[in-house]
Write a protein that holds these residues in place. Structure first.
Motif, PDB file in Angstrom:
ATOM      1  N   LEU A   4      13.885   1.973 -13.298  1.00  0.00           N
ATOM      2  CA  LEU A   4      12.539   2.491 -13.532  1.00  0.00           C
ATOM      3  C   LEU A   4      11.579   1.803 -12.566  1.00  0.00           C
ATOM      4  CD1 LEU A   4      10.942   4.450 -15.245  1.00  0.00           C
ATOM      5  CD2 LEU A   4      10.509   2.598 -16.871  1.00  0.00           C
ATOM      6  N   THR A   5      11.589   2.245 -11.332  1.00  0.00           N
ATOM      7  CA  THR A   5      10.742   1.680 -10.294  1.00  0.00           C
ATOM      8  C   THR A   5       9.497   2.538 -10.106  1.00  0.00           C
ATOM      9  OG1 THR A   5      11.923   2.897  -8.574  1.00  0.00           O
ATOM     10  CG2 THR A   5      12.756   0.700  -9.139  1.00  0.00           C
ATOM     11  N   THR A   6       8.589   2.047  -9.266  1.00  0.00           N
ATOM     12  CA  THR A   6       7.376   2.810  -8.978  1.00  0.00           C
ATOM     13  C   THR A   6       7.699   4.136  -8.307  1.00  0.00           C
ATOM     14  OG1 THR A   6       6.178   0.720  -8.691  1.00  0.00           O
ATOM     15  CG2 THR A   6       5.152   2.701  -7.807  1.00  0.00           C
ATOM     16  N   LYS A   7       8.664   4.126  -7.416  1.00  0.00           N
ATOM     17  CA  LYS A   7       9.049   5.348  -6.719  1.00  0.00           C
ATOM     18  C   LYS A   7       9.618   6.382  -7.681  1.00  0.00           C
ATOM     19  CE  LYS A   7      11.681   6.844  -2.651  1.00  0.00           C
ATOM     20  NZ  LYS A   7      12.576   6.380  -1.550  1.00  0.00           N
ATOM     21  N   VAL A   8      10.450   5.935  -8.610  1.00  0.00           N
ATOM     22  CA  VAL A   8      11.029   6.849  -9.601  1.00  0.00           C
ATOM     23  C   VAL A   8       9.936   7.407 -10.510  1.00  0.00           C
ATOM     24  CG1 VAL A   8      12.605   7.015 -11.554  1.00  0.00           C
ATOM     25  CG2 VAL A   8      13.284   5.743  -9.517  1.00  0.00           C
ATOM     26  N   MET A   9       8.994   6.570 -10.900  1.00  0.00           N
ATOM     27  CA  MET A   9       7.909   7.027 -11.770  1.00  0.00           C
ATOM     28  C   MET A   9       7.041   8.058 -11.059  1.00  0.00           C
ATOM     29  SD  MET A   9       6.512   6.952 -14.699  1.00  0.00           S
ATOM     30  CE  MET A   9       7.374   5.541 -15.439  1.00  0.00           C
ATOM     31  N   GLN A  10       6.781   7.865  -9.774  1.00  0.00           N
ATOM     32  CA  GLN A  10       5.993   8.835  -9.019  1.00  0.00           C
ATOM     33  C   GLN A  10       6.703  10.184  -8.954  1.00  0.00           C
ATOM     34  OE1 GLN A  10       5.221   7.068  -5.218  1.00  0.00           O
ATOM     35  NE2 GLN A  10       3.828   5.519  -6.020  1.00  0.00           N
ATOM     36  N   ARG A  11       8.010  10.165  -8.680  1.00  0.00           N
ATOM     37  CA  ARG A  11       8.763  11.418  -8.626  1.00  0.00           C
ATOM     38  C   ARG A  11       8.816  12.102  -9.981  1.00  0.00           C
ATOM     39  NH1 ARG A  11       8.489   8.799  -3.910  1.00  0.00           N
ATOM     40  NH2 ARG A  11       9.638   9.831  -2.227  1.00  0.00           N
ATOM     41  N   THR A  12       8.945  11.301 -11.035  1.00  0.00           N
ATOM     42  CA  THR A  12       8.961  11.876 -12.379  1.00  0.00           C
ATOM     43  C   THR A  12       7.635  12.542 -12.711  1.00  0.00           C
ATOM     44  OG1 THR A  12      10.526  10.160 -13.082  1.00  0.00           O
ATOM     45  CG2 THR A  12       9.366  11.375 -14.808  1.00  0.00           C
ATOM     46  N   ALA A  13       6.530  11.866 -12.367  1.00  0.00           N
ATOM     47  CA  ALA A  13       5.210  12.448 -12.603  1.00  0.00           C
ATOM     48  C   ALA A  13       5.031  13.747 -11.825  1.00  0.00           C
ATOM     49  CB  ALA A  13       4.126  11.444 -12.214  1.00  0.00           C
ATOM     50  N   LEU A  14       5.504  13.762 -10.575  1.00  0.00           N
ATOM     51  CA  LEU A  14       5.387  14.974  -9.763  1.00  0.00           C
ATOM     52  C   LEU A  14       6.227  16.103 -10.351  1.00  0.00           C
ATOM     53  CD1 LEU A  14       4.277  16.253  -7.152  1.00  0.00           C
ATOM     54  CD2 LEU A  14       6.346  15.453  -5.993  1.00  0.00           C
ATOM     55  N   PHE A  15       7.426  15.784 -10.822  1.00  0.00           N
ATOM     56  CA  PHE A  15       8.304  16.807 -11.399  1.00  0.00           C
ATOM     57  C   PHE A  15       7.710  17.392 -12.674  1.00  0.00           C
ATOM     58  CE2 PHE A  15      11.767  17.863 -14.348  1.00  0.00           C
ATOM     59  CZ  PHE A  15      12.415  18.847 -13.618  1.00  0.00           C
ATOM     60  N   VAL A  16       7.193  16.528 -13.559  1.00  0.00           N
ATOM     61  CA  VAL A  16       6.605  17.007 -14.816  1.00  0.00           C
ATOM     62  C   VAL A  16       5.355  17.840 -14.546  1.00  0.00           C
ATOM     63  CG1 VAL A  16       5.570  16.282 -16.996  1.00  0.00           C
ATOM     64  CG2 VAL A  16       7.573  15.081 -16.121  1.00  0.00           C
ATOM     65  N   THR A  17       4.526  17.380 -13.603  1.00  0.00           N
ATOM     66  CA  THR A  17       3.320  18.133 -13.260  1.00  0.00           C
ATOM     67  C   THR A  17       3.664  19.487 -12.654  1.00  0.00           C
ATOM     68  OG1 THR A  17       2.139  16.062 -12.865  1.00  0.00           O
ATOM     69  CG2 THR A  17       1.167  18.057 -11.946  1.00  0.00           C
ATOM     70  N   PHE A 184      -0.891   7.802 -13.518  1.00  0.00           N
ATOM     71  CA  PHE A 184      -1.623   6.561 -13.751  1.00  0.00           C
ATOM     72  C   PHE A 184      -0.665   5.404 -14.025  1.00  0.00           C
ATOM     73  CE2 PHE A 184      -4.993   9.663 -15.001  1.00  0.00           C
ATOM     74  CZ  PHE A 184      -5.905   9.315 -14.022  1.00  0.00           C
ATOM     75  N   VAL A 185       0.415   5.681 -14.744  1.00  0.00           N
ATOM     76  CA  VAL A 185       1.412   4.639 -14.984  1.00  0.00           C
ATOM     77  C   VAL A 185       2.027   4.188 -13.664  1.00  0.00           C
ATOM     78  CG1 VAL A 185       3.631   4.139 -16.083  1.00  0.00           C
ATOM     79  CG2 VAL A 185       1.896   5.440 -17.318  1.00  0.00           C
ATOM     80  N   ALA A 186       2.304   5.149 -12.771  1.00  0.00           N
ATOM     81  CA  ALA A 186       2.868   4.800 -11.466  1.00  0.00           C
ATOM     82  C   ALA A 186       1.895   3.950 -10.650  1.00  0.00           C
ATOM     83  CB  ALA A 186       3.234   6.072 -10.698  1.00  0.00           C
ATOM     84  N   VAL A 187       0.592   4.250 -10.743  1.00  0.00           N
ATOM     85  CA  VAL A 187      -0.406   3.451 -10.033  1.00  0.00           C
ATOM     86  C   VAL A 187      -0.433   2.024 -10.571  1.00  0.00           C
ATOM     87  CG1 VAL A 187      -2.876   3.177  -9.608  1.00  0.00           C
ATOM     88  CG2 VAL A 187      -1.814   5.422  -9.378  1.00  0.00           C
ATOM     89  N   CYS A 188      -0.378   1.884 -11.890  1.00  0.00           N
ATOM     90  CA  CYS A 188      -0.374   0.547 -12.490  1.00  0.00           C
ATOM     91  C   CYS A 188       0.885  -0.227 -12.097  1.00  0.00           C
ATOM     92  CB  CYS A 188      -0.477   0.659 -14.006  1.00  0.00           C
ATOM     93  SG  CYS A 188      -2.040   1.338 -14.612  1.00  0.00           S
ATOM     94  N   MET A 189       2.021   0.463 -12.047  1.00  0.00           N
ATOM     95  CA  MET A 189       3.255  -0.202 -11.634  1.00  0.00           C
ATOM     96  C   MET A 189       3.175  -0.643 -10.174  1.00  0.00           C
ATOM     97  SD  MET A 189       6.109   2.222 -13.506  1.00  0.00           S
ATOM     98  CE  MET A 189       7.472   1.311 -12.782  1.00  0.00           C
ATOM     99  N   GLY A 190       2.568   0.184  -9.324  1.00  0.00           N
ATOM    100  CA  GLY A 190       2.403  -0.202  -7.924  1.00  0.00           C
ATOM    101  C   GLY A 190       1.486  -1.402  -7.757  1.00  0.00           C
ATOM    102  N   ASP A 191       0.406  -1.441  -8.559  1.00  0.00           N
ATOM    103  CA  ASP A 191      -0.488  -2.596  -8.499  1.00  0.00           C
ATOM    104  C   ASP A 191       0.217  -3.864  -8.966  1.00  0.00           C
ATOM    105  OD1 ASP A 191      -2.437  -0.884  -7.610  1.00  0.00           O
ATOM    106  OD2 ASP A 191      -3.408  -0.668  -9.568  1.00  0.00           O
ATOM    107  N   TYR A 192       1.066  -3.708  -9.964  1.00  0.00           N
ATOM    108  CA  TYR A 192       1.799  -4.879 -10.461  1.00  0.00           C
ATOM    109  C   TYR A 192       2.804  -5.377  -9.427  1.00  0.00           C
ATOM    110  CZ  TYR A 192       4.625  -7.782 -13.565  1.00  0.00           C
ATOM    111  OH  TYR A 192       5.305  -8.835 -14.121  1.00  0.00           O
ATOM    112  N   ASP A 193       3.442  -4.455  -8.714  1.00  0.00           N
ATOM    113  CA  ASP A 193       4.419  -4.867  -7.700  1.00  0.00           C
ATOM    114  C   ASP A 193       3.757  -5.551  -6.509  1.00  0.00           C
ATOM    115  OD1 ASP A 193       6.428  -3.830  -9.260  1.00  0.00           O
ATOM    116  OD2 ASP A 193       6.469  -1.884  -8.221  1.00  0.00           O
ATOM    117  N   GLN A 194       2.520  -5.170  -6.215  1.00  0.00           N
ATOM    118  CA  GLN A 194       1.832  -5.728  -5.058  1.00  0.00           C
ATOM    119  C   GLN A 194       0.982  -6.945  -5.376  1.00  0.00           C
ATOM    120  OE1 GLN A 194      -0.412  -2.582  -3.268  1.00  0.00           O
ATOM    121  NE2 GLN A 194       1.381  -1.361  -2.759  1.00  0.00           N
ATOM    122  N   ARG A 195       1.069  -7.456  -6.598  1.00  0.00           N
ATOM    123  CA  ARG A 195       0.294  -8.632  -6.969  1.00  0.00           C
ATOM    124  C   ARG A 195       0.790  -9.846  -6.186  1.00  0.00           C
ATOM    125  NH1 ARG A 195       4.570  -8.682 -10.153  1.00  0.00           N
ATOM    126  NH2 ARG A 195       5.296 -10.637 -11.094  1.00  0.00           N
TER     127      ARG A 195
END
Length: 218
Positions: A4-17, A184-195
């Motif tokens: 469950l990485t940021t990249k996977v979350m972004q693709r999941t959000a795009l697929f659901v949308t 938004f979850v993907a954005v938060c995960m990306g911010d957490y990874d770049q801390r």
């Protein structure tokens, strides 16, 4: 979880949308928002949508006719037309904004700031698209219930009931809202990874002790 990485979350959000957008687009043009079947003539089934009404008979099949006048439509259908048009437009813009904001896409490469803003914009547009899909479907559902239980109509008169497009509209609207939330979850995960990585406490203690001079007690 590792997968469950940021990249996977972004693709999941795009697929659901994307799934919610396609479902809402189909719902907007389906003539199955409301159905009516008369007990006096069971071989005829009437279907009503936002843009046209249809009649199905076993002998002829299905025949559809567009509404002659927009001003002659009920207020709930007029409002639903406008809201569904807004939903389709914002849903399409959400997909267009999300694609360059994904990780691994060459557009805006090396620019995390613009990519982050694009994903936030996609989330907001997905929410707007989902809400403007749920609102007209719920409005038509409400007016259908009110007219169905109206005691002013004779009992022998056929009444409109829910069609299949109502349920697909609810599904598409909720999918768009969920897709926007996942952005938004993907954005938060990306911010957490770049801390910035914090220095462990043990290393800090070692660095501090280096500055102390050893003294002898006489």
């Amino acid at each position: 979880m590792v997968f469950l990485t940021t990249k996977v979350m972004q693709r999941t959000a795009l697929f659901v949308t994307f799934g919610g957008f396609v479902t809402s687009l189909i719902t907007a043009f389906l003539p199955l928002w409301k159905t009516m079947n008369s007990d006096l003539n069971e071989v005829e089934n009437w279907f009503s949508g936002l843009w046209h009404t249809c009649l199905y008979t076993e002998e002829v099949g299905i025949q559809c006719k567009a509404y002659e006048s927009i001003m002659g439509l009920p207020m709930d259908l007029q409002i639903s037309r406008v809201l569904m048009s807004v939903s389709i437009g914002t849903g399409g813009l959400a997909l267009l904004a999300a694609f360059p904001g994904l990780e691994g896409v060459g557009m805006c490469a090396g620019q995390p700031g613009p990519k982050r803003l694009l994903l936030i914009l996609s989330g907001v547009l997905s929410w707007v698209s989902g809400l403007t899909t749920l609102a007209p479907v719920s409005l038509v559902a409400y007016t259908t219930i009110v007219e169905f239980w109206d005691e002013g109509f004779p009992d022998v008169m056929p009444r409109w009931e829910y069609g299949e497009a109502m349920f697909s509209g609810w599904f598409g609207g909720f999918a768009l809202v969920i897709g926007g939330t996942l952005f938004f979850v993907a954005v938060c995960m990306g911010d957490y990874d770049q801390r910035p990585l914090s220095v462990p406490h043990s290393l800090q203690v070692k660095r501090r002790t280096k500055h102390y001079r050893k003294t002898e007690v006489l």
